[in-house]
Design a protein around this motif. Structure first.
Motif, short mmCIF file in Angstrom:
data_model
loop_
_atom_site.label_atom_id
_atom_site.label_comp_id
_atom_site.label_asym_id
_atom_site.label_seq_id
_atom_site.Cartn_x
_atom_site.Cartn_y
_atom_site.Cartn_z
N ILE A 115 -11.28 -92.04 -70.30
CA ILE A 115 -11.65 -93.06 -71.29
C ILE A 115 -12.04 -92.40 -72.61
O ILE A 115 -11.62 -92.84 -73.70
N ALA A 116 -12.82 -91.32 -72.54
CA ALA A 116 -13.24 -90.63 -73.77
C ALA A 116 -12.03 -90.09 -74.53
O ALA A 116 -11.93 -90.23 -75.75
N TYR A 117 -11.11 -89.46 -73.79
CA TYR A 117 -9.90 -88.91 -74.44
C TYR A 117 -9.03 -90.02 -75.01
O TYR A 117 -8.44 -89.88 -76.09
N PHE A 118 -8.93 -91.13 -74.27
CA PHE A 118 -8.07 -92.22 -74.72
C PHE A 118 -8.54 -92.76 -76.06
O PHE A 118 -7.74 -92.94 -76.99
N PHE A 119 -9.82 -93.04 -76.18
CA PHE A 119 -10.32 -93.59 -77.43
C PHE A 119 -10.31 -92.56 -78.56
O PHE A 119 -10.23 -92.93 -79.73
N TRP A 131 -6.65 -86.71 -67.36
CA TRP A 131 -7.44 -86.16 -66.26
C TRP A 131 -6.84 -84.86 -65.74
O TRP A 131 -7.53 -83.87 -65.57
N ILE A 132 -5.54 -84.85 -65.51
CA ILE A 132 -4.92 -83.65 -64.97
C ILE A 132 -4.68 -82.60 -66.04
O ILE A 132 -4.72 -81.39 -65.79
N GLU A 133 -4.46 -83.03 -67.28
CA GLU A 133 -4.09 -82.09 -68.33
C GLU A 133 -5.29 -81.35 -68.92
O GLU A 133 -5.13 -80.28 -69.51
N GLU A 167 -16.01 -86.04 -77.82
CA GLU A 167 -17.30 -86.64 -77.52
C GLU A 167 -17.09 -88.04 -76.97
O GLU A 167 -16.26 -88.79 -77.44
N ALA A 168 -17.86 -88.35 -75.94
CA ALA A 168 -17.81 -89.71 -75.42
C ALA A 168 -18.40 -90.66 -76.45
O ALA A 168 -19.26 -90.27 -77.23
N PRO A 169 -17.93 -91.91 -76.50
CA PRO A 169 -18.53 -92.87 -77.41
C PRO A 169 -20.04 -92.93 -77.23
O PRO A 169 -20.54 -92.81 -76.13
N ALA A 170 -20.75 -93.08 -78.33
CA ALA A 170 -22.21 -93.03 -78.29
C ALA A 170 -22.78 -94.12 -77.38
O ALA A 170 -22.27 -95.23 -77.30
#
Length: 571
Positions: free
Chosen positions: A270-274, A283-285, A4-7
């Motif tokens: 950014i969502a995956y990083f956090f 992005w590619i994976e 989930e993206a940060p709220a």
């Protein structure tokens, strides 16, 4: 599964002023092209929720006030995800998938499908939904996906093109009858012959726009303002300062330019990083990149050849349809593997930026956005040399384990497994002679990158640029590549490589550097000499033979290469 993206926080992306047409009260039609995995689906679902009146989802956002006002009105929604129908499985499967999408929309709007052919059913659906509920908000995500899915088969693609042209032409008829209030389409490429853009009146293309450039992704200010809590928590977890974290974030995930005066970060990365609290090639994976892999598998490109290509603003806004006949730089631009930068902005770009020597005129230039994208290109091009993913994976694990065991010469000898897979055609011979060591550098960097190690090319020092620097197990490997013909020439070049690392202070900026010299013999197209710090090894019959210390090599000083002269400011 996508994290989930940060709220959202008050004011963030809930601002209708930043979303096309939501408060204008006018009938509006928009198209926006963005790469895959860039938040398009989230945007289309948000728009659908807005028009459906799902006010609870917008609590605390700027747009809440408008949705509670008398000016706001709900509209029935027909929202289609065209990435779902499996076009590469044939026309029948495509039609079945489209019918499934239409059936879902019919159920939501309380009507029944009429007809048997998708185009007819689509037209009837718009008519029936309008008659029952009023003017429609038509939202189509990845409208061009069926064409991209058949990119490797021209006959199938043409069949799909005809099918989709008939399907999209029904929009024109419905629009002329007043059935459609709002239209928003997303995709990767603007396929002019699909009937979408000729069918709809006054479609506004906002793909490259000063007004809407940041409608997808995050600006640098937004990252700092709305993700501050995530930045602090992640910096603590990674044991680095917040400023260092933001610098690394910028290098990894920023750099996409769609107009205006600022770049944006990839929102999915950014969502995956956090979520993961570590840097990765998200992005590619995490997305299907099959169409780009298929395209690149038939070419013999190097990563560097796309850095710094001058492009006009007209070509940026109308780059042409994605086909096998399009120039590769425009293919990669629309696929998200290249961006454009103003020449005045390039000097302030990230450390992964374009070679400044290519920038000779004012205007726009193609370049890689950031470390993640540049590395993805290296990885894809290198993996294309292997017959299977498993084969490449085994070699990467072996490379990492040898480095871990400090078996350095044995580790670098593994590069020959990559080099021997480079195609050997007449075209490749010409390219190799023209590009020299950079011809080999790309596959090597791609292999290191695919091994999940942080790797950079042409890293500047105060006196020049090192070929490759990569980091693993708290060591910075500073690698200088040379090419030669024959053993005598190879030893000269190896001595020159190690002298260059020392004299140009390539290791000076790193805490735990290990200088590495590598010579590739052009005749056999393989590494024949390796120097690890001071120890020299000769490679013969795939076996390493220690031959002494670099300071003991009695050879004439090698002639300086073109790149060394360039570093020194000489013509």
């Amino acid at each position: 599964m996508t994290p989930e993206a940060p709220a959202a926080q008050p004011g963030k992306r809930g601002d209708a002023h930043g979303t096309p047409g939501l408060q204008s009260g006018e009938e509006v039609r928009f198209f926006c092209a963005r790469p895959r995995r860039f938040g398009k689906t989230l945007m289309t679902s948000t728009l659908a929720s807005f028009f459906q009146g799902r006010k609870s989802l917008f609590r605390g956002l700027d747009i809440e006030e408008y949705m509670e006002s008398d000016a706001y009105a709900e509209h029935p929604v027909i929202s289609l995800d065209m990435s779902f129908p499996p076009a590469d499985a044939g026309i029948d499967a495509l039609r079945e998938g489209i019918m499934s999408e239409l059936g879902h929309c019919a159920k939501i709007n309380g009507v029944h499908l009429r007809g048997t052919h998708p185009a007819v059913v689509f037209g009837n659906l718009m008519s029936d939904v309008h008659d029952k509920h009023g003017p429609i908000a038509l939202i189509i995500d990845e409208y061009d996906a069926p064409l991209l899915d058949t990119l490797d088969d021209e006959r199938s693609q043409e069949e799909v093109r005809k099918e989709m042209r008939n399907f999209y032409k029904t929009i024109k008829s419905s629009d002329s009858k007043g059935y459609i209030y709002f239209t928003f389409l997303t995709g990767i490429s603007k396929f002019a012959k699909l009937g979408v853009f000729s069918g709809l009146n006054n479609v506004k293309d906002i793909s490259f726009s000063n007004e809407y450039h940041s409608i997808f992704g995050y600006t640098n200010d937004e990252i700092s303002k709305y993700f501050s809590g995530y930045i602090d928590a992640t910096a603590d977890a990674m044991q680095i300062t917040t400023e260092n974290l933001k610098d690394e974030l910028r290098d990894y995930y920023d750099g996409y330019y769609f107009g205006g005066d600022e770049h944006v970060y990839n929102p999915v990365s950014i969502a995956y990083f956090f979520n993961e609290k570590k840097f990765g090639n998200f992005w590619i994976e995490t997305g299907s990149q099959e169409f780009i892999k298929k395209y690149l598998s038939e070419k013999n490109f190097t990563v560097e050849e796309f850095d710094g290509i001058l492009v006009s603003e007209k070509e940026i806004t109308s780059p042409g349809e994605i086909t096998r006949k399009i120039d590769p730089e425009f293919f990669l631009y629309q696929a998200g593997y290249l961006t454009v930068r103003k020449s005045s902005d390039i000097k302030n770009a990230t450390k992964n930026a374009v070679n400044l020597n290519n920038i000779i005129d004012d205007g726009y230039y193609f370049m890689y956005q950031n470390y993640e994208v540049r590395g993805a290109m290296f990885s894809i091009l290198t993996n294309n040399f292997f017959t299977s993913w498993r084969e490449a994976s085994i070699l990467r694990r072996k490379f990492a384990s040898l480095l871990k065991a400090k078996a350095y010469p044995e580790a670098f000898l593994e590069f020959n497994e990559v080099l021997e897979r480079i195609p050997h055609t007449d075209t490749d011979v010409i390219k190799r002679k023209k590009e020299g060591q950079s011809y080999y550098r790309g596959p090597i960097i791609g292999f290191i990158y695919a091994s999940e190690m942080f790797v950079l090319a042409e890293v500047p020092s105060t006196l020049g640029k090192s070929d490759i620097v990569f980091f693993y197990d708290e060591t910075a490997y500073v690698v200088e590549l040379k090419t030669a013909i024959g053993e005598k020439d190879a030893l000269q070049e190896l001595v020159g490589a190690m002298q260059q690392i020392e004299e140009k202070k390539y290791t000076g900026r790193f805490a735990n550097p290990l200088p590495i010299g590598i010579v590739i013999d052009e005749k056999v197209r393989a590494i024949t000499h390796i120097c690890v710090k001071t120890d020299v090894f000769h490679v013969k019959d795939r076996t390493l033979h220690p031959i002494g210390k670099i300071g003991d090599m009695k050879v004439a000083a090698p002639a300086s290469s073109g790149r060394e002269r360039q570093d020194a400011g000489q013509p």
